[in-house]
Scaffold this active site. Structure first.
Site, PDB file in Angstrom:
ATOM      1  N   ASP A 148      -2.026   7.375  -6.995  1.00  0.00           N
ATOM      2  CA  ASP A 148      -2.003   5.987  -7.456  1.00  0.00           C
ATOM      3  C   ASP A 148      -2.181   5.969  -8.977  1.00  0.00           C
ATOM      4  O   ASP A 148      -1.749   6.883  -9.670  1.00  0.00           O
ATOM      5  CB  ASP A 148      -3.105   5.205  -6.729  1.00  0.00           C
ATOM      6  CG  ASP A 148      -2.739   3.743  -6.498  1.00  0.00           C
ATOM      7  OD1 ASP A 148      -2.522   3.022  -7.493  1.00  0.00           O
ATOM      8  OD2 ASP A 148      -2.670   3.319  -5.336  1.00  0.00           O
ATOM      9  N   HIS A 220      -5.062  -0.954  -9.961  1.00  0.00           N
ATOM     10  CA  HIS A 220      -4.441  -0.782  -8.648  1.00  0.00           C
ATOM     11  C   HIS A 220      -5.071   0.380  -7.877  1.00  0.00           C
ATOM     12  O   HIS A 220      -5.403   0.257  -6.686  1.00  0.00           O
ATOM     13  CB  HIS A 220      -2.939  -0.559  -8.834  1.00  0.00           C
ATOM     14  CG  HIS A 220      -2.132  -0.594  -7.572  1.00  0.00           C
ATOM     15  ND1 HIS A 220      -1.983   0.497  -6.751  1.00  0.00           N
ATOM     16  CD2 HIS A 220      -1.400  -1.592  -7.004  1.00  0.00           C
ATOM     17  CE1 HIS A 220      -1.204   0.182  -5.738  1.00  0.00           C
ATOM     18  NE2 HIS A 220      -0.833  -1.079  -5.864  1.00  0.00           N
ATOM     19  N   SER A 544       0.669  -2.698  -0.564  1.00  0.00           N
ATOM     20  CA  SER A 544      -0.262  -1.782  -1.244  1.00  0.00           C
ATOM     21  C   SER A 544      -1.682  -1.960  -0.747  1.00  0.00           C
ATOM     22  O   SER A 544      -2.464  -1.010  -0.696  1.00  0.00           O
ATOM     23  CB  SER A 544      -0.245  -2.041  -2.757  1.00  0.00           C
ATOM     24  OG  SER A 544       0.764  -1.334  -3.403  1.00  0.00           O
TER      25      SER A 544
END
Length: 765
Positions: A148, A220, A544
């Site tokens: 990620d 994220h 996600s």
């Protein structure tokens, strides 16, 4: 001014030098990053692999070892063989013809697929996430890797308080870099690496690259990791919204971070390097909340499919998001050796009230904490058009499209095109810059996705939009007021599948159902990077966010059943999922509330309280995936390049439908077909199961034998499912097969499409 004079000999030398320099520049400018994939690792010295890669590169650089080394980016040498290099298209073509090369493909960019959710799914213990009847304390020995954007190590979600020493099996490292050193890791965050070569090979280095280290600058990666395995945090909230204690699904599991994603995306060259290291390091689960654009390419020209194949072969379960394109056939991460996750809602919404002066009240999704103290005039944004923009263009509140004279002090009703590249947040910025005091955004597709608007704002669907526009058009001086966002609990129906969540059928292999399951992905609160707006937590939506929920569930299964294969863990998650919402009604799909199908949610919405005792599992080993590859056209030569052993296609199944998968898809049924499956008993000895069938419309389904009796743990029994056309149908029809014991239900979706004898296309609905 002095002039430069050269004799004829010097002129000739200068000409030759400039010609050579120009040729070098031309070659440099014509080169780009490629992945050269060479199959499985077979008893090779990793150090020798680098030298072999240089030799191959030298052969396309006129024998120059210096140029070969300069073009080399990575060698993949732990989980699989191959390398990455900056070469020309011609050189790539030459390498593709060399012995031992499976595929050569360009360095493609992948996109990120961008709490209360665990309570909603039934896991209510705050600290350890214990499931009644089972001990999940062994989660301290399960290592979950996240490919990620990195991690914010100081977040309370990654505290190591009370955690035992790092497992001795861990072989990874904590890589130092900008604002990140070895001490940034701890007994929770046990490993962190970062990868830049693929990014730097493609991007202008004047682009924004924040923290050349595993530190997360976008948020994220921290969000996904904390959703899956974050520690318990008291009073987690987003600006006062959704407040409460929050934790991941397996809060005592270990975290290993592989930062491959930067400000513009994630490149294949770096992704494969991360997979290669994760296999060597000893992770047990890999979570990837990213993927290619639809339609996805061939499995072995796709970095995620390729890397996950080798991870699975090494006993690592790979969990991936399905994508956010929302259309039929748009699902990505389609390989059968990974588990692919769709996104759903929970029963919590975050809404703002819209109050009209005629007494009508509406609500719309929003994260805006700003509030209007008094009512203001409300107009369609089309009435505030500016300059060369038409009213139609201005209705979408595009940059510079609004007249300040017309918009100042007003609430504007804006439209959204439905494009996932069109920023809703930016529209509120445009309205604010034009002097607007509020915005109502009509977006039917994603009306429940809350956005942190910069002024009082709310998202509504077309139906509510028509009512508000009707009020505006029928009133001489329409007025409205928008209140601050608030948390609303108990919303129904729940779960619902998000409109943005990518759907099946499988574009590459329609015989394999994708997505596999659905999990919460709408308005999920989790850890964040303070590098952005100095926030410690944030609310995001997307597949996600759904992906790490399943990674957390898989971690709990691995903790209780450490010897189970990746496919057994996947089977347990799939066969215990439900196709019903909390009111025991069929799960619906946003925005129109239609009844969902397996193309929306796969086997259904995950139920973590059931996964530890699935009763039966549909197991598959690496050899089964090799047979699957034979069934879709890989010949023996190509298969041996991939596996680098003596694999054959002798036991080639007639169809990809024969892979021992927990769901069954028959995309080309002409008259009748029989499909075989094998289940393994992971329940009590002496267990007996009866077959229950819900027939797809127009199809007769028979199961033989209809009763399965298992004498011992681990016993395998095969059965046959026969599909026969009973009545004409169009498109895909859906049903299910369930094996029922006294206490357990092992359910598999059935997906069938009848085709005429001459038809053989995929049949997107």
């Amino acid at each position: 001014m002095a002039s430069l004079r050269l004799n004829s000999g010097e002129s000739c030398l200068l000409f030759l030098f400039l010609s050579a320099f120009a040729a070098e520049i031309s070659t440099c400018l014509g080169s780009k990053a490629y992945v050269v994939y060479m199959g499985s690792v077979r008893n090779e010295d990793p150090e020798e692999s680098v030298g072999q890669d240089h030799q191959m590169l030298a052969s396309v650089h006129s024998g120059s070892m210096e140029e070969a080394q300069a073009s080399h980016l990575y060698s993949y040498r732990h989980g699989f063989r191959g390398f990455a290099a900056k070469i020309t298209d011609q050189q790539a073509s030459e390498i593709a013809k060399m012995p031992g090369v499976v595929s050569v493909f360009p360095n493609t960019k992948r996109k990120l697929h961008t709490t209360h959710s665990w309570d909603f799914m039934g896991l209510v213990d705050e600290e350890t996430m214990e499931i009644p009847g089972y001990s999940t304390k062994n989660q301290v020995n399960v290592i979950v890797g996240f490919i990620d954007t990195g991690i914010w190590p100081e977040s309370s979600s990654f505290s190591d308080e009370g955690m035992p020493p790092v497992p001795t099996k861990w072989k990874g490292q904590c890589q130092s870099g900008e604002a990140f050193n070895i001490s940034s890791c701890n007994r929770k965050l046990i490993g962190a690496r970062f990868y830049l070569s693929g990014y730097e090979a493609e991007e202008d280095m004047t682009s924004k690259v924040t923290f050349r280290s595993p530190r997360d600058s976008s948020g994220h990666g921290s969000h996904t990791a904390s959703t899956a395995v974050g520690r318990y945090v008291q009073n987690m909230n987003y600006k006062g919204l959704a407040a409460g204690g929050a934790r991941g699904g397996a809060p005592m599991a270990r975290v290993a971070v592989y930062k491959t994603c930067w400000d513009s995306g994630c490149y294949d060259v770096d992704l494969l390097a991360a997979f290669d290291d994760a296999i060597k390091d000893g992770v047990n689960i890999l979570s990837l909340s990213l993927g290619p654009d639809a339609p996805q390419g061939d499995y072995f020209s796709d970095a995620i499919s390729l890397g996950s194949f080798h991870a699975t072969s090494h006993g690592i379960l790979v969990v991936a998001s399905a994508g956010n394109e929302g259309n039929a056939g748009s699902a990505t991460n389609l390989a059968p050796w990974m588990i692919t996750v769709a996104a759903s809602s929970t029963d919590r919404d975050i809404l703002s009230d819209i109050m009209l002066q005629n007494g009508a009240n509406f609500t719309g999704a929003s994260l805006s904490v700003f509030e209007m103290n008094t009512s203001a005039r409300i107009i369609p944004a089309s009435e505030a058009y500016a300059g060369y923009f038409t009213p139609y263009q201005s209705s979408y509140c595009l940059e510079s499209s609004l007249s300040r004279a017309k918009a100042k002090g007003k609430i504007l009703v804006c439209q959204h095109s439905g494009s996932y590249t069109e920023s809703k947040l930016e529209k509120s910025v445009v309205v604010k810059e034009a002097g607007g005091v509020g915005m109502i955004l009509i977006d039917d597709a994603d009306k429940d996705v809350a956005i942190p608007f910069v002024i009082p704002s709310a998202i509504i669907g077309k139906r509510t939009g028509r009512k508000i526009l009707s009020y505006i058009n029928s009133t001489r001086k329409p007025m409205s007021r928008i209140l601050s966002a608030k948390t609303v609990w108990g919303t129904q129906p729940a779960p619902r599948i998000g409109a943005f969540s990518s759907k099946g059928p499988n574009y590459i292999t329609p015989e394999i159902l994708k997505p596999d399951v659905a999990a919460p992905g709408l308005n999920i609160l989790a850890a964040w990077s303070p590098a952005l707006a100095k926030m410690r937590f944030n609310i995001l939506s997307g597949t996600s966010m759904a992906c790490p929920h399943v990674a957390g569930i898989a971690t709990l299964i691995k903790a209780v059943h450490p010897t189970w294969s990746p496919s057994a863990i996947k089977s347990a998650i799939m066969t215990t999922a439900t196709m019903l919402d909390k009111k025991r009604k069929p799960i619906t799909v946003d925005p129109d509330g239609r009844r969902g199908s397996p193309f929306d949610f796969g086997s259904g919405f995950v139920k973590p309280t059931r996964v530890l005792n699935p009763g039966l599992v549909y197991d598959a080993q690496p050899d089964d995936y090799k047979a699957f590859l034979c069934s879709i056209g890989y010949d023996e030569k190509k298969l041996r390049l991939l596996t680098r052993d003596n694999s054959t296609c002798d036991a080639r199944p007639a169809s990809a439908t024969e892979l021992n998968y927990p769901s069954i898809v028959v995309p080309h049924l002409k008259d009748e077909i029989s499909v075989t499956r094998t289940v393994t008993n992971v329940g009590k000895p002496g267990s007996a199961y009866e077959a229950m069938v819900s027939h797809p419309r127009g199809i007769n389904v028979t199961v033989a034998p209809r009763r399965l009796v298992f004498e011992r743990y681990g016993q395998k029994i095969s059965f046959t499912v026969k599909f026969k056309v009973a009545a004409p149908t169009q498109g895909y029809t859906f049903g299910f097969l369930a094996w029922r014991s006294k206490k357990l239900l092992v359910t598999s979706p059935l997906v069938v499409r009848r085709v005429a004898a001459a038809s053989s296309n995929m049949g997107l609905i």
